[in-house]
Enzyme design. Structure first.
Site, PDB file in Angstrom:
ATOM      1  N   GLY B 293      20.545 -27.240   0.700  1.00 32.48           N
ATOM      2  CA  GLY B 293      20.483 -25.760   0.565  1.00 32.48           C
ATOM      3  C   GLY B 293      20.446 -25.205   2.001  1.00 32.48           C
ATOM      4  N   SER B 294      19.635 -23.991   1.919  1.00 31.86           N
ATOM      5  CA  SER B 294      19.454 -23.317   3.132  1.00 31.86           C
ATOM      6  C   SER B 294      19.239 -23.877   4.542  1.00 31.86           C
ATOM      7  CB  SER B 294      18.595 -21.745   2.951  1.00 31.86           C
ATOM      8  OG  SER B 294      19.143 -21.434   1.632  1.00 31.86           O
ATOM      9  N   THR B 295      18.509 -24.945   4.260  1.00 23.18           N
ATOM     10  CA  THR B 295      18.139 -25.798   5.813  1.00 23.18           C
ATOM     11  C   THR B 295      19.403 -25.937   6.524  1.00 23.18           C
ATOM     12  OG1 THR B 295      17.920 -27.547   4.476  1.00 23.18           O
ATOM     13  CG2 THR B 295      16.043 -26.568   5.217  1.00 23.18           C
ATOM     14  N   LYS B 297      21.779 -23.961   7.152  1.00 27.43           N
ATOM     15  CA  LYS B 297      22.216 -23.051   7.687  1.00 27.43           C
ATOM     16  C   LYS B 297      21.954 -23.100   9.423  1.00 27.43           C
ATOM     17  CE  LYS B 297      21.880 -19.978   4.132  1.00 27.43           C
ATOM     18  NZ  LYS B 297      20.885 -19.236   3.253  1.00 27.43           N
TER      19      LYS B 297
END
Lengths: 378, 582
Positions: B293-295, B297
């Site tokens: 997920g967003s990690t 980014k």
């Protein structure tokens, strides 16, 4: 003392003559030792008997049978003349040798060694009887070859017999007995006037045999190693024995109050000295050492007085055997030497050992009886 | 006594008897005998002297032992026999020498049924000695016609005594050793296990089986720290319980050496107990492959910044959701405006990350993910390691989804390694479980510009200061990080309610030393989180608590900052004491 004398000087019966000629001091010392033995067996053996699952007084009862038997043998043998002693030695030696040969065939193996012949109610250890009888035979051979100028090959016969005895003992194997027999034989040869070169050779040979035994027999090596470095193996027994002496102190913890007999497997035989030290203290131990020393040294003194080389050699041999056994037993318990299973004469429980020692002591008494002339046997 | 002993009884001679004696047959003309007798007497005196000496020595020794040798006899009694049984397998210790796995001597009970006299009686006696055995089983074993059956392994000395006491013919003991893990489940997944023959079958026990048995006297020192391991497990247990999650994992890494200081996977198991294969034995930290997920980014920003396609102040259009082939990309916290790189991180904008990745290009994205080790199998010392699930073929749409952490699955330890590289100045070092002295640390491989690392540190700190990760902050320790909330893929699609909530962090951000990763598997929101189960609400507080507890243990002093009114240390104390409820 005077009132206790049962025979008058005028009594010329065999027993009467015996009483006036026998060394009563030695007789008293031996009787005292037997009494102490009975006392200590009473103290030490019930714990051992319980541990092996026998009735508590198993060893006590048996010891109580052996003591009168032993006393009887001492008395009977000490009644004999020098000539009879010599014959007894020779016959006993031959019988014992025969029984030892038989042991190799029908013997019962106990703790890795074949030494016993099982009889109903009693196990006989023939090698015990070899010790006194062989000492007498050796003395006979040595003295005979020096009796006159014409050469009787006594020395050679003694050497050959010695070889045969050692061979049989090592076959069992019985290192301790071999050691005692060898030392007795060597000392007798020494007394018989062995040349100093040969004496030296014997000493060196003895040292080599010791080293040889160390490398040849695992249990010998293990015991020597543990003596030299107690940390190298299990020195539990000897540590416990030393503790017992210290705990006993001067007068001991009191009869039956000791604990060492509960942990040492041979408390009634090989380690009985430690039991004595714990329960009856230094005083009894010193008395025991004194009695052994007295018997040996007084016997030597009596032998010195004899004009017979046979008497001198036989008496010395028997006493060396007696003293050596006592020394080895006590020194083992005191960690003065590697532990060697050896009974304490007249103290330890053990039928064969006690009867054989009685024969030996009877012979000593017989040989040291005062005799008219005190000359050599014709 | 002495008088008696030494009195020479001179023979009484009648007058003339001495002359007479020479006429006696045995005393006459016989010098040989007389000489022999004289020599015998002399020598007997010598022998007597020797005996006397020996008896005196014995008396001396008796007195010595009884009276003075208390020290010696006492010492000998006290000295325990040197029976340290040499073990066949070396200990495993943590980095400070605390024993994590050791071997103890034990005995196994076995029987030779052919020798057993009466199986029924033997079985009855055995069961009375060892009540946990079943009579029927034992009887069956003792009645078999085999020559060797194990009745019970690992007997205690007391149990051995009980068996011995009953004297059952045919039963014997076998000397053995047993592997013991004093910390129970604390390190279970890392250390692994041995089989009944003490042969490593999992974890480090398996990898280092030869090393442990070849040098049984040299213990194996791990990079793990029992204290940190305990802190991570404790906080993770709390979070997993609080959010009724099905599991979780936590990792602490030294960003400068690659050493893993803690690695926890929940649920776990007690390696000392019987080992039945179960979910608990699954090591999520190294074997679990997750779309993070967003990690991810952070890695998108890294590729854009280091590859040169973006600068910190570059702005991306996030006004509307983006349709890309049949995907619609939308934001969780929509800002509906143009966002800078910082703002994309702070608000965790999927649209911004996707645009950033597309601008950087597929090739650059793949290049940087590979440099960070995210496309390669996990190079760790234990056998239970996962290989990333990489899109194949890799199309542009994959670049878009990977930019916000979907479509590429890696393990938590992959994340720890990558985050370490991001913050340590750009040096990639493979993770390790074996302790490395500082001078023995791998030189590593430079994969990022130092400047990029500095930017990333700033971005991560901003996320905690003003973004989705504020709950991870610990006053004075400059925690920086990134939240991640991934929907778990279920049978081809994504499950809205099954989340993987994570927080990747490092601290202190002005000079990072430790990376901390916490991942919670399928948490459920509750009242305290207003129903949210995202990384910022579930994993971030756990990271904050871990940091607050581990920093004092490692001796890292908090730095006083102006932007907080309270004295820093008291804030930390309060935080630790209250469990950082805020």
């Amino acid at each position: 003392m005077m009132r206790a004398i049962p025979f008058t000087r005028l009594d010329t019966s065999a027993v009467g003559r015996w009483w006036w000629t026998v060394d009563r001091w030695t007789l008293g010392a031996v009787a005292t030792l037997m009494g102490i033995g009975a006392l200590l067996t009473l103290a030490a053996s019930p714990a051992v008997a319980q541990r092996i699952g026998a009735p508590s007084f198993h060893f006590v009862y048996r010891h109580a049978v052996f003591i009168p038997l032993a006393a009887g043998i001492v008395w009977l043998v000490s009644l004999q003349t020098h000539r009879t002693v010599r014959r007894l030695g020779a016959i006993g030696f031959l019988v014992s040798m025969g029984l030892m040969l038989l042991t190799l065939v029908v013997g019962e193996e106990v703790k890795g060694a074949t030494r016993w012949i099982t009889l109903p109610g009693f196990s006989l250890q023939p090698s015990e009887f070899i010790k006194p009888t062989f000492a007498v035979v050796t003395a006979w051979m040595f003295s005979e070859s020096r009796a006159s100028a014409n050469a009787f090959p006594g020395d050679w016969i003694a050497v050959v017999l010695y070889g045969a005895v050692i061979l049989l003992l090592l076959l069992q194997p019985d290192i301790g007995m071999s050691l005692v027999v060898s030392v007795v034989w060597a000392i007798q040869y020494f007394l018989a006037g062995l040349g100093l070169f040969w004496v030296l050779l014997l000493v060196v040979g003895g040292l080599f045999s010791g080293v040889g035994a160390y490398f040849l027999f695992d249990h010998v090596r293990s015991r020597v190693d543990r003596f030299l470095d107690p940390d190298s193996g299990d020195s539990y027994q000897i540590a416990k024995a030393l503790q017992a002496f210290h705990k006993g102190g001067l007068i001991g913890t009191g009869p039956g109050e000791g604990r060492v007999k509960e942990v040492l497997p041979d408390a009634h035989t090989d380690f009985i000295f430690a039991v004595a030290g714990e329960e009856f203290g230094l005083i009894l131990c010193l008395l025991m050492v004194g009695l052994f020393a007295f018997v040996v040294l007084r016997g030597f003194a009596r032998a010195l007085r004899s004009d017979s080389l046979f008497v001198l050699l036989a008496t010395s041999g028997l006493l060396v055997q007696f003293g050596l056994q006592a020394i080895i037993n006590m020194a083992s318990s005191l960690r003065l030497m590697p532990t060697k299973g050896m009974t304490l004469p007249f103290i330890s429980y053990g039928g064969s050992s006690m009867l054989a020692l009685s024969v030996g002591m009877g012979m000593v008494l017989a040989l040291t009886r005062r005799q008219a002339g005190e000359g050599d046997l014709p | 006594m002495s008088i008696v002993l030494f009195r020479r009884c001179e023979r009484f001679l009648y007058p003339g008897a001495d002359v007479l004696a020479t006429r006696l047959p045995w005393g006459r003309h016989n010098d040989t005998r007389q000489r022999a007798l004289d020599m015998g007497r002399t020598r007997l005196l010598v022998v007597g002297g020797v005996f006397l000496l020996v008896f005196v020595v014995i008396v001396g020794r008796l007195v010595e032992i009884t009276a003075f040798a208390s020290e010696e006899s006492g010492r000998e009694a006290r000295r325990a026999p040197k029976t340290m049984v040499p073990m066949g397998r070396a200990d495993i210790t943590d980095r400070n020498g605390i024993v994590l796995a050791t071997s103890l001597p034990t005995v196994n009970l076995y029987a030779d049924p052919r020798v057993v006299l009466d199986p029924e009686e033997a079985a009855r006696k055995t069961v009375t000695a060892l009540p946990d055995l079943n009579f029927g089983d034992v009887l069956e074993k003792l009645s078999s016609d085999k020559s060797f059956v194990y009745l019970k392994r690992y007997l205690t000395p007391n149990q051995q005594y009980e068996i011995n006491r009953r004297g059952i013919v045919g039963l014997s003991f076998e000397q053995g050793e047993r592997r013991v893990y004093p910390h129970g489940p604390l390190m279970a997944h890392v250390i692994g296990a041995v089989d009944t023959d003490n042969h490593g079958i999992a974890g480090l026990e398996k990898t280092f089986n030869d090393r442990l048995t070849v040098h049984p006297d040299r213990s194996l020192s791990l990079s793990l720290d029992v204290r940190l391991q305990h802190i991570v497990r404790d906080e993770l247990l709390r979070s997993v319980g609080e959010f009724r999650a099905m599991g979780g994992t936590g990792v602490i890494a030294d960003v400068h050496t690659g050493e893993l200081l803690a690695m926890v996977s929940l649920p776990d198991f007690d390696p000392n107990g019987s080992q039945n294969a179960s979910d608990a034995q699954f090591n999520r930290a190294t074997l679990g492959l997750y779309e993070m997920g967003s990690t991810f980014k952070l890695f998108t920003a890294t590729a854009a910044l280091d590859g040169g396609s973006a600068r910190l102040e570059s702005r991306y259009d996030a006004t509307n959701m983006v349709k890309f082939s049949h995907f619609t990309i939308r934001d969780y916290h929509p800002q509906n405006r143009w966002l800078s790189v910082s703002e994309i991180m702070i608000h965790s904008s999927n649209i911004g990350a996707a645009r950033m990745a597309l601008e950087a290009g597929t090739k650059t994205m793949r290049e940087y993910l590979d440099r960070l080790g995210l496309l390669r199998p996990l190079p760790l010392e234990i056998p239970e390691t996962g290989t990333p699930i990489v899109p194949n073929p890799w199309r542009e749409i994959n670049t878009v989804t990977v930019s916000y952490g979907h479509g590429l699955a890696v393990t938590p330890v992959h994340m720890a390694t990558a985050i370490s590289t991001l913050v340590n100045g750009g040096i990639h070092r493979p993770a390790t479980l074996i302790r490395r002295a500082p001078e023995m640390a791998e030189s590593g491989e430079r994969v990022l510009k130092p400047e990029t690392s500095r930017h990333l540190r700033r971005l991560m700190r901003q996320v905690v200061e003003e973004g989705t990760g504020t709950k991870a902050d610990v006053p004075g320790y400059f925690v920086g990080g990134k939240t991640g909330t991934a929907e778990k893929s279920r049978g081809g699609g994504y499950a809205r309610k099954a989340l993987l909530s994570s927080f990747v962090a490092a601290f202190p951000m002005d000079d990072p030393r430790y990376a901390v990763i916490v991942i919670i598997d399928e948490p459920e929101g509750n009242k305290s989180t207003f129903g949210y189960a995202t990384g910022g609400w579930t994993a971030a507080p756990a990271v904050g608590r871990v940091v607050a507890r581990m920093a004092p243990v490692l001796g890292i002093a908090p730095v006083h900052t102006d932007w907080t009114e309270q004295p820093v240390h008291s804030a930390i104390v309060r935080m630790v004491a209250s469990g950082a409820k805020e």
